[in-house]
Design an enzyme around this catalytic site. Structure first.
Site, PDB file in Angstrom:
ATOM      1  CE  LYS A  38      27.263  21.083  22.624  1.00 19.53           C
ATOM      2  NZ  LYS A  38      25.870  20.861  22.780  1.00 19.53           N
ATOM      3  CG  ASP A  57      28.275  18.024  19.826  1.00 17.14           C
ATOM      4  OD1 ASP A  57      27.503  18.247  18.864  1.00 17.14           O
ATOM      5  OD2 ASP A  57      27.876  17.904  21.025  1.00 17.14           O
TER       6      ASP A  57
HETATM    7  O1  C5P Z   1      27.578  12.194  17.061  1.00 18.79           O
HETATM    8  P1  C5P Z   1      27.281  11.834  18.625  1.00 18.79           P
HETATM    9  O2  C5P Z   1      27.860  10.316  18.979  1.00 18.79           O
HETATM   10  O3  C5P Z   1      27.682  13.035  19.566  1.00 18.79           O
HETATM   11  O4  C5P Z   1      25.673  11.507  18.680  1.00 18.79           O
HETATM   12  C1  C5P Z   1      25.059  10.960  19.775  1.00 18.79           C
HETATM   13  C2  C5P Z   1      23.721  10.517  19.360  1.00 18.79           C
HETATM   14  O5  C5P Z   1      22.984  11.678  18.953  1.00 18.79           O
HETATM   15  C3  C5P Z   1      23.652   9.665  17.880  1.00 18.79           C
HETATM   16  O6  C5P Z   1      23.932   8.516  18.222  1.00 18.79           O
HETATM   17  C4  C5P Z   1      22.273  10.079  17.457  1.00 18.79           C
HETATM   18  O7  C5P Z   1      21.066   9.427  18.420  1.00 18.79           O
HETATM   19  C5  C5P Z   1      22.178  11.406  18.049  1.00 18.79           C
HETATM   20  N1  C5P Z   1      22.384  12.495  17.112  1.00 18.79           N
HETATM   21  C6  C5P Z   1      21.411  12.418  15.850  1.00 18.79           C
HETATM   22  N2  C5P Z   1      21.623  13.524  15.048  1.00 18.79           N
HETATM   23  C7  C5P Z   1      22.951  14.558  15.095  1.00 18.79           C
HETATM   24  C8  C5P Z   1      23.693  14.320  16.010  1.00 18.79           C
HETATM   25  C9  C5P Z   1      23.376  13.260  17.222  1.00 18.79           C
HETATM   26  O8  C5P Z   1      20.626  12.055  15.739  1.00 18.79           O
HETATM   27  N3  C5P Z   1      22.817  15.421  14.065  1.00 18.79           N
END
Ligand code: C5P
Length: 322
Positions: free
Chosen positions: A26, A153
């Site tokens: 994506k 994601d």
């Molecule tokens: O959800 P995911 O594990 O992909 O997110 C990885 C990191 O990205 C989270 O630990 C956070 O630090 C950051 N993140 C965030 N806000 C979001 C998505 C991700 O701060 N909406």
């Protein structure tokens, strides 16, 4: 795709020899980042756009769980329990109270740690593949809930097409699209850590607005861009190019200043829009047609400002059994 279309009859006596799922990368054509929430995540209004660069995940019957990885950059992908695909298999098995008996194999073509959701894609594919292999018939809303627990994601990798992501990105609404768009991706040397890029975004906001300036109470709530949604609906590449935006771009450029040169090269070669993809460091370029995409790709390849250049069209469907 609907889970009910994708799974084998749970009552079927014999498990399949293998199940293969194809899943796309994506790019976020809009990534509006709100303030840091109490849970550390950031409120988002993001428009995910699935592009035709594909990872393939194959699930085979096994005793216990194992994982192998081949393809581009396979050497930098973890094959232990930290791999999001392995975690997806475990989460699905735990939900149903079954054992996670599966040999997963990932064939990677999506850039690793590049801001193109490659790891999330593999997790989404593993959910679908294990669901079919184990004959579970998991309903679609449960698959999406499991996906959201795995990462912000992952639900979009199941969804595909184009979708608005709210919450931390996991609350999806389909976005209508009126055409096919031509993309060029400049893959940088080495990845960027997503938490580090969000952290840098917060740091830059506090530098500008003072202590607490990155908090949810101080940053305007993010909102979808109406002009961008109109451009997608009408299939107007020039309007989409002009509307592309990424609130994480300044942070990615701060951590990786050389990306500015990559963006400049692609823009001078005729891209009608350019931005860092997600948390980077991959840079995405929108071209007005296939010929323009070839010119942008050639200029980037010659420039020496990136490790690899990839072309893709989109939108494409999300994780699909093949
Ligand atoms: O959800 P995911 O594990 O992909 O997110 C990885 C990191 O990205 C989270 O630990 C956070 O630090 C950051 N993140 C965030 N806000 C979001 C998505 C991700 O701060 N909406």
């Amino acid at each position: 795709m609907n889970a009910s279309e994708s799974v084998l009859d749970p009552a079927s006596a014999s498990a399949p020899d293998s199940v293969t799922v194809r899943v796309p990368a994506k790019v976020n054509v809009q990534l509006a980042v709100g303030g840091r929430r109490a849970d550390g995540f950031h409120a988002l209004a993001t428009v995910f756009f699935a592009v035709g660069l594909w990872d393939t995940v194959t699930a085979r019957p096994a005793k216990g769980l194992s994982l192998t990885v081949a393809g581009r950059d396979a050497d930098v992908v973890p094959t232990d329990e930290s791999n999001l695909a392995a975690r997806a298999a475990r989460a699905l098995a735990a939900h149903h109270g079954v054992e996670a008996n599966v040999a997963l194999h990932i064939d990677k073509d999506v850039p690793v740690a590049g801001g193109m959701a490659g790891g999330s894609a593999d997790a989404a594919a593993a959910l679908l593949a294990c669901d079919a292999l184990w004959g579970l018939g998991t309903d679609r809303s449960t698959l999406f809930a499991l996906a959201a627990e795995l990462g912000s994601d992952v639900p979009f990798s199941l969804h595909g097409g184009v979708a608005l992501g709210e919450g931390r990105g996991e609350v999806l609404t389909s976005v209508p699209v009126g055409g096919t768009f031509h993309w060029v991706f400049a893959v940088a040397d080495g990845g960027l850590s997503t938490p580090a890029v969000y952290g840098e975004c917060d740091r830059l906001r506090e530098e500008a607005a003072g202590p607490g300036g990155a908090d949810e109470s101080r940053v305007p709530a993010p909102a979808a861009d109406a002009a961008l949604l109109d451009a997608l609906a009408s299939g107007d590449a020039a309007a989409l190019g002009a509307a592309l935006s990424n609130d994480l771009q300044a942070a990615a450029l701060s951590l990786r200043p050389s990306l500015a040169e990559t963006l400049r090269v692609g823009t001078e070669a005729g891209a009608i829009g350019a931005l860092v993809s997600g948390s980077g460091p991959t840079c995405a370029f929108l071209a007005k047609d296939a010929a323009a995409a070839s010119a942008v790709a050639a200029a980037l390849a010659q420039s020496g400002t990136c490790r690899e250049v990839r072309r893709a069209e989109g939108p494409v469907p999300g994780a699909t059994l093949v």
